[in-house]
Design an enzyme around this catalytic site. Sequence first.
Site, PDB file in Angstrom:
ATOM      1  N   GLY A   1       2.323  63.625  31.333  1.00  0.00           N
ATOM      2  CA  GLY A   1       2.331  62.331  30.651  1.00  0.00           C
ATOM      3  C   GLY A   1       1.082  61.506  30.933  1.00  0.00           C
ATOM      4  O   GLY A   1       0.277  61.835  31.814  1.00  0.00           O
ATOM      5  N   HIS A   2       0.934  60.425  30.206  1.00  0.00           N
ATOM      6  CA  HIS A   2      -0.256  59.585  30.349  1.00  0.00           C
ATOM      7  C   HIS A   2      -0.350  58.966  31.744  1.00  0.00           C
ATOM      8  O   HIS A   2       0.641  58.602  32.328  1.00  0.00           O
ATOM      9  CB  HIS A   2      -0.352  58.510  29.267  1.00  0.00           C
ATOM     10  CG  HIS A   2       0.827  57.606  29.117  1.00  0.00           C
ATOM     11  ND1 HIS A   2       0.809  56.548  28.257  1.00  0.00           N
ATOM     12  CD2 HIS A   2       2.057  57.606  29.684  1.00  0.00           C
ATOM     13  CE1 HIS A   2       1.961  55.931  28.313  1.00  0.00           C
ATOM     14  NE2 HIS A   2       2.726  56.544  29.159  1.00  0.00           N
ATOM     15  N   ASN A   3      -1.572  58.910  32.220  1.00  0.00           N
ATOM     16  CA  ASN A   3      -1.883  58.288  33.501  1.00  0.00           C
ATOM     17  C   ASN A   3      -1.355  59.053  34.721  1.00  0.00           C
ATOM     18  O   ASN A   3      -1.375  58.524  35.835  1.00  0.00           O
ATOM     19  CB  ASN A   3      -1.391  56.833  33.546  1.00  0.00           C
ATOM     20  CG  ASN A   3      -2.186  55.955  32.598  1.00  0.00           C
ATOM     21  OD1 ASN A   3      -1.937  55.956  31.400  1.00  0.00           O
ATOM     22  ND2 ASN A   3      -3.185  55.262  33.118  1.00  0.00           N
TER      23      ASN A   3
ATOM     24  N   GLN B   1      -3.570  54.392  22.831  1.00  0.00           N
ATOM     25  CA  GLN B   1      -3.891  54.972  24.129  1.00  0.00           C
ATOM     26  C   GLN B   1      -5.406  55.097  24.211  1.00  0.00           C
ATOM     27  O   GLN B   1      -5.989  56.051  23.714  1.00  0.00           O
ATOM     28  CB  GLN B   1      -3.184  56.313  24.280  1.00  0.00           C
ATOM     29  CG  GLN B   1      -1.666  56.215  24.046  1.00  0.00           C
ATOM     30  CD  GLN B   1      -0.899  55.595  25.201  1.00  0.00           C
ATOM     31  OE1 GLN B   1      -1.013  56.054  26.332  1.00  0.00           O
ATOM     32  NE2 GLN B   1      -0.154  54.529  24.938  1.00  0.00           N
TER      33      GLN B   1
END
Lengths: 318, 318, 318
Positions: free
Chosen positions: A230-232, A189
Amino acid sequence: MIYKLSQIAQNIGIEYHGKDLEIEGLHTLSEATPSQISFFNDKKYASQLPHTKAGAVLIQKEHAGLLPETTIALITDEPYLKLALASKFFAHKMKTKTEAPTMGEGCDIDESAKFGEHVTLGNNVTIMAGCYIGDNVTIGSHTLIHPNVTLYHHTKIGQECIIHSGTVIGSDGYGFAHTRMGEHIKIYQNGNAIIEDDVEIGANCTIDRAVFGSTVIRKGSKLDNLIQIGHNCDVGEYSLLAGQSGLAGSTTTGRNVVWGGQSGSAGHLHVGDFSTIAAKSAVTKSLAGGKTYAGFPAIDHKLWLKMQAKISGLLKRK
Amino acid sequence: MIYKLSQIAQNIGIEYHGKDLEIEGLHTLSEATPSQISFFNDKKYASQLPHTKAGAVLIQKEHAGLLPETTIALITDEPYLKLALASKFFAHKMKTKTEAPTMGEGCDIDESAKFGEHVTLGNNVTIMAGCYIGDNVTIGSHTLIHPNVTLYHHTKIGQECIIHSGTVIGSDGYGFAHTRMGEHIKIYQNGNAIIEDDVEIGANCTIDRAVFGSTVIRKGSKLDNLIQIGHNCDVGEYSLLAGQSGLAGSTTTGRNVVWGGQSGSAGHLHVGDFSTIAAKSAVTKSLAGGKTYAGFPAIDHKLWLKMQAKISGLLKRK
Amino acid sequence: MIYKLSQIAQNIGIEYHGKDLEIEGLHTLSEATPSQISFFNDKKYASQLPHTKAGAVLIQKEHAGLLPETTIALITDEPYLKLALASKFFAHKMKTKTEAPTMGEGCDIDESAKFGEHVTLGNNVTIMAGCYIGDNVTIGSHTLIHPNVTLYHHTKIGQECIIHSGTVIGSDGYGFAHTRMGEHIKIYQNGNAIIEDDVEIGANCTIDRAVFGSTVIRKGSKLDNLIQIGHNCDVGEYSLLAGQSGLAGSTTTGRNVVWGGQSGSAGHLHVGDFSTIAAKSAVTKSLAGGKTYAGFPAIDHKLWLKMQAKISGLLKRK
């Protein structure tokens, strides 16, 4: 970190003997630059192929013809798996090396707080005991970091923020490619997490860094405890998230969205401005703004109430 | 720690004047050795009584006749409560004493990380700031422990693992015996937690140690953030657990089981290989492998969709 | 901290030129003393207005006539917003200054644990590595604090307690006033958190401090991991809360209430003695004691089972 395209290709097991490039990262088809590698894994994005500015794209042979002439095709049956393998090249190396941060006036920093390299603090920042502030983090003026907070490398925290104890910002998003044998290969990531000004984040929350680009919590938002982002994800301005709520990766919201306790959202959705999601509800598709939603799957709140009444009515039937 | 059976019996208020034994711990009927005490509290396990190898068993008078001759009956009306009292004998004493770990080559250990006694690290282990690594922990080669992680005593972490910040592994399982007055007596959790090779665990997760034996997260599994794994769970190889999911105690799973965000399972169940549990679902009984399940209680996903359609249909009825 | 009423009024933008008072805090209408300011924002509490002992009350002009003669009316269109602004006067200043605690005999305190000012420990207290114990905290005898726990200022922990790693006690409750522009103004949480004797709290829990008064976890209660307790909750004696459950602010419970895993409650409710709330359930209104409840919204468990059967029956209908 810059690598030769040929070196990456060889390392991840792709045959490539054309012109070489200097590669400095990975990104999506729409965002990648001529010095980045992208990937094509989902037909939903086929229309982006002819317009990508990526230097090279991991792609199955049958789709390679759609790429612009300026983009190199890296032919593979498994673009997503190769992306995962390539991502390791650009992973930040975790190391224990510490360095005094660059800081403004009036900061109050506990002696047990640890700083990676190239950390920058504004004025009047308070950092309490046991915090870890990773490499290249920036923290704006008048921000208060309570004890035992962890900020991973490249996190950006705005001004006038309050981060409560135990919260982790910038940990790795949950992203893996899967082999045919059922193994999971980590997609490093390599994005970051950005917390804008005047945000308060409760205790023991987790805000993941982006796979590419940034996870963002926008200005004036207030998060309660034990929340997962969460990511993004992109949480709009002045949003409110109650305890134990969670947003899966890549979900975005408008401004002043309210999430009840223990509510959640699937990933890759959009929830419009001024929406309210009732406690315990589960958002499973994008929602228009300005309304209240409830249930699993989350529907218009009035409809949900009506449905609950109908369900209760079943008890009276034989 | 070894105690005389007579000493334990006297301490927990059980009349016993027979042959004495040296006792080194507690375990279930099926697993206990001649130097361990077991207990019989649930008729479900009656068939195990004649075959137990336990040195002694806490048991009500009426069932004592089922024990083999080689096993001593410790007669009590409240076997489970007495088990709780006996468990304290074998509890690990928490103490602040620290000691340099035994370690392989190439390790990068932050000076603020604290180690209990008898810790062993492989090669190239990285342990970041603020971590606490308890007594007798072992960590395999190439494993990365992010800042502010806590590993309780006797935890075993495999090779090539990544443990994110704020995660706690080996904390006490949630086990209590209840008195007639409604008080809860702690059952000391004298087992441990084992994380096998190539496991990644997200931020602020909690993996409890076993009451006896081990809680296990098997090879190649990947856990997102804020996940709860109860004592004595066994998570099968290559499983995936999304954010805020949780497994109650003693639940076991096959390989490649996928748990959606905010899903959960009751305890003492088994979920078969290659199952998928949809987000927000609640598993309330054991499930066969190879299928997708959804809802509360979790049922076959197709059936759940059909049921949702039927429920929506209610809205059209008068 | 004591401020002149005139100074507070001027600072928060309220016109007031009457008799001055020394103000030492804020509280509710029913609890405020003559040296505290209160507020009237919800008609539900109108009957309390004539009986308040508050020195001054933030109130809309139309209701001011209901106040007793001894109470000063601070006239404003937005009492709750003004309360938020006033709360900052009484906020505890976070600072890194440390001081050796006052302690009894036989304590075992890790050298890396950090103590604010005026901390008091009983006898035989164990505090492991990486803990932060804030200003004015008290901890009773024989209590064990596992590594990396954070106790905010003014938290009180009883005797014979066990607090597991990563848990945060006394973090700010989630309270904001909202401007007409949709911004959220922090209501500083000037109460505290009290954990009574013989309480065990699992790993990575969050127990928020009260806005006024105290959040309380009563004697003999046992909390599992990742539990959220909102500000001003009062968890009755000998309660059991399983993993990932959560109570929203101001909810109170009787004794021996059992909360299943991932269950939750809305705020400002009461759950009676000896109730059991099934896993995953959501309590949305006050519940009488002595029963088991399930579902969302939580209803009598037998009724819930019947309803589930009716819903399943829908599948057989055309």
